[in-house]
Motif scaffolding. Structure first.
Motif, PDB file in Angstrom:
ATOM      1  N   ASP A 105      39.240  27.493   9.902  1.00 21.17           N
ATOM      2  CA  ASP A 105      38.462  28.131  10.975  1.00 21.17           C
ATOM      3  C   ASP A 105      39.381  28.395  12.160  1.00 21.17           C
ATOM      4  O   ASP A 105      39.926  27.454  12.749  1.00 21.17           O
ATOM      5  N   HIS A 168      34.117  21.709  16.964  1.00 21.83           N
ATOM      6  CA  HIS A 168      33.466  20.864  15.955  1.00 21.83           C
ATOM      7  C   HIS A 168      34.479  20.273  14.987  1.00 21.83           C
ATOM      8  O   HIS A 168      35.588  20.801  14.854  1.00 21.83           O
ATOM      9  N   HIS A 175      31.094  22.838   9.794  1.00 20.15           N
ATOM     10  CA  HIS A 175      30.764  22.155  11.050  1.00 20.15           C
ATOM     11  C   HIS A 175      30.476  20.693  10.769  1.00 20.15           C
ATOM     12  O   HIS A 175      29.456  20.360  10.180  1.00 20.15           O
ATOM     13  N   ALA A 199      38.035  21.671  15.234  1.00 19.31           N
ATOM     14  CA  ALA A 199      38.267  23.033  15.731  1.00 19.31           C
ATOM     15  C   ALA A 199      38.005  23.009  17.229  1.00 19.31           C
ATOM     16  O   ALA A 199      36.953  22.552  17.676  1.00 19.31           O
ATOM     17  N   GLU A 201      37.681  25.501  20.409  1.00 20.63           N
ATOM     18  CA  GLU A 201      37.432  26.942  20.537  1.00 20.63           C
ATOM     19  C   GLU A 201      36.800  27.332  21.868  1.00 20.63           C
ATOM     20  O   GLU A 201      35.607  27.605  21.941  1.00 20.63           O
ATOM     21  N   GLU A 232      40.650  30.085  18.961  1.00 19.59           N
ATOM     22  CA  GLU A 232      40.295  28.854  18.235  1.00 19.59           C
ATOM     23  C   GLU A 232      41.407  28.446  17.277  1.00 19.59           C
ATOM     24  O   GLU A 232      41.941  29.276  16.542  1.00 19.59           O
TER      25      GLU A 232
HETATM   26 CO    CO Z   1      34.590  27.123  14.782  1.00 23.18          CO
END
Ligand code: CO
Ligand code: MF3
Length: 258
Positions: A105, A168, A175, A199, A201, A232
Motif C-alpha cells: 500500500d 493503519h 487494514h 502504512a 499516509e 503514503e
Molecule cells: Co493505506
C-alpha cells in the motif's frame, strides 16, 4: 488485535510493496494532459497481474478499481473515470497489491505539466510530513509521536490535517490495527515494537480540514474545494530507523526523465 511480523513475513511485505512502487513508476509516464484516469487504472491492473499479484483495493468493501485517483480538491478514494487530466492538475494515485498473501500500500501525488507554486509547496510539505512521521517509526516510540510530527509540520506551514482518514497496520489484511492518525499528541498511543508494519499516509489540505464524501460512496473531497495532497509509504518499525518497504526512488527518476 495487532499482528507482529517475522523477518520472513517482512520480506514478503517488501515484495508486495515494491510491486506497488513499480506500478506507480509504470504509470508515472502516463501522467500527461489528455489521458483519462480509467486508462491509467487499466494499465496498473495489467501490470500488477503480469507480476503474479492481484490488485489490493479491487473488491475491497466493493471498491471497483485497482487505483484510487484523486485530482485537485479530491483528497483520497477517487474512482477512475473518463475525466481527462489537464495541465496544472495534481493527482494522488493510491495503489495496493496482494502477493503471497500480503498487501502492499503506497501513494504518490503527481503533477501534470506546470503546477502553480503554492500547490507545489503543498506537495513538498506533505511529502516532508510523511518522512518526518517515518523518522518517528522506531521501537520505543508511540503512535502519537508519528501523528504529532506530521501535524506539527503541516500546521506550521499553514495547512490542515484531515481527521477522518488515518494510516493503519498492513499485513495479511489491507487494514490492520493500529490506526495511525496524522494528528495527535507526543507520547500517547500504542508503543511501537519490532515486527509492526504500518502504512503512514498524511492527507494534507491547503485550506480547511473539513471533507465531504461524494454520492458515489467513495470520493473524498475538501469541503472548501481547496487542493489536497497525499503521500503514503508502508514501513516496518526498526530499532534506530524505520525500514521503508515501498519506495519513491524509481517514481522520482521516471518523472525527471520525462
Ligand atoms: Co493505506
Ligand atoms: N491507501 C488507502 C487506504 O489505506 C486505500 C484504500 S482504498 C480502498 O485507505 F478502496 F481499498 F478502500
Amino acid at each position: 488485535m495487532v499482528f507482529y511480523k517475522t523477518n520472513e513475513e517482512i520480506e514478503l511485505l517488501r515484495e508486495s510493496n515494491l510491486l506497488v512502487s513499480k506500478t506507480l513508476t509504470e504509470i508515472a509516464s502516463m501522467m500527461k494532459p489528455g489521458i483519462n484516469t480509467l486508462a491509467i487504472d487499466k494499465r496498473a491492473e495489467e501490470f500488477i497481474r503480469d507480476h503474479g499479484a492481484e490488485p489490493g483495493f479491487k473488491g475491497y468493501n466493493g471498491y471497483p478499481n485497482t487505483l484510487c485517483i484523486s485530482v485537485n480538491d479530491q483528497v483520497v478514494h477517487g474512482i477512475p473515470s473518463d475525466y481527462e487530466l489537464k495541465e496544472g492538475d495534481i493527482v494522488s494515485v493510491d495503489c495496493g497489491t496482494k502477493k503471497n498473501g500480503f498487501y502492499g500500500d503506497s501513494a504518490y501525488t503527481f503533477m501534470i505539466g506546470e503546477v502553480n507554486a503554492d500547490i507545489r509547496k503543498l506537495l513538498k510539505v506533505t511529502r516532508e510530513c510523511l518522512y518526518l512521521g517515518i523518522e518517528k517509526a522506531v521501537t520505543g516510540n508511540r503512535v502519537g509521536d508519528i501523528s504529532y510530527a506530521i501535524q506539527t509540520h503541516a500546521e506550521a506551514n499553514g495547512y490542515s490535517v484531515v481527521r477522518e482518514l488515518v494510516g493503519h497496520g498492513v499485513g495479511r489484511q489491507l487494514h490492520e490495527k493500529p490506526e495511525v492518525p496524522n494528528y495527535g499528541r507526543k507520547g500517547v498511543g500504542m508503543k511501537l515494537n519490532r515486527g509492526l508494519v504500518i502504512a503512514i499516509e498524511p492527507m494534507i489540505n491547503m485550506g480547511k480540514k473539513e471533507i465531504k464524501q461524494a454520492r458515489d460512496g467513495w470520493t473524498i473531497s475538501t469541503a472548501d474545494k481547496m487542493p489536497s495532497a497525499h503521500f503514503e509509504h508502508t514501513v516496518a518499525i526498526g530499532d534506530q530507523k524505520a525500514d521503508i518497504l515501498s519506495t519513491f526512488d524509481c517514481i522520482d527518476k521516471e518523472i525527471i526523465k520525462k
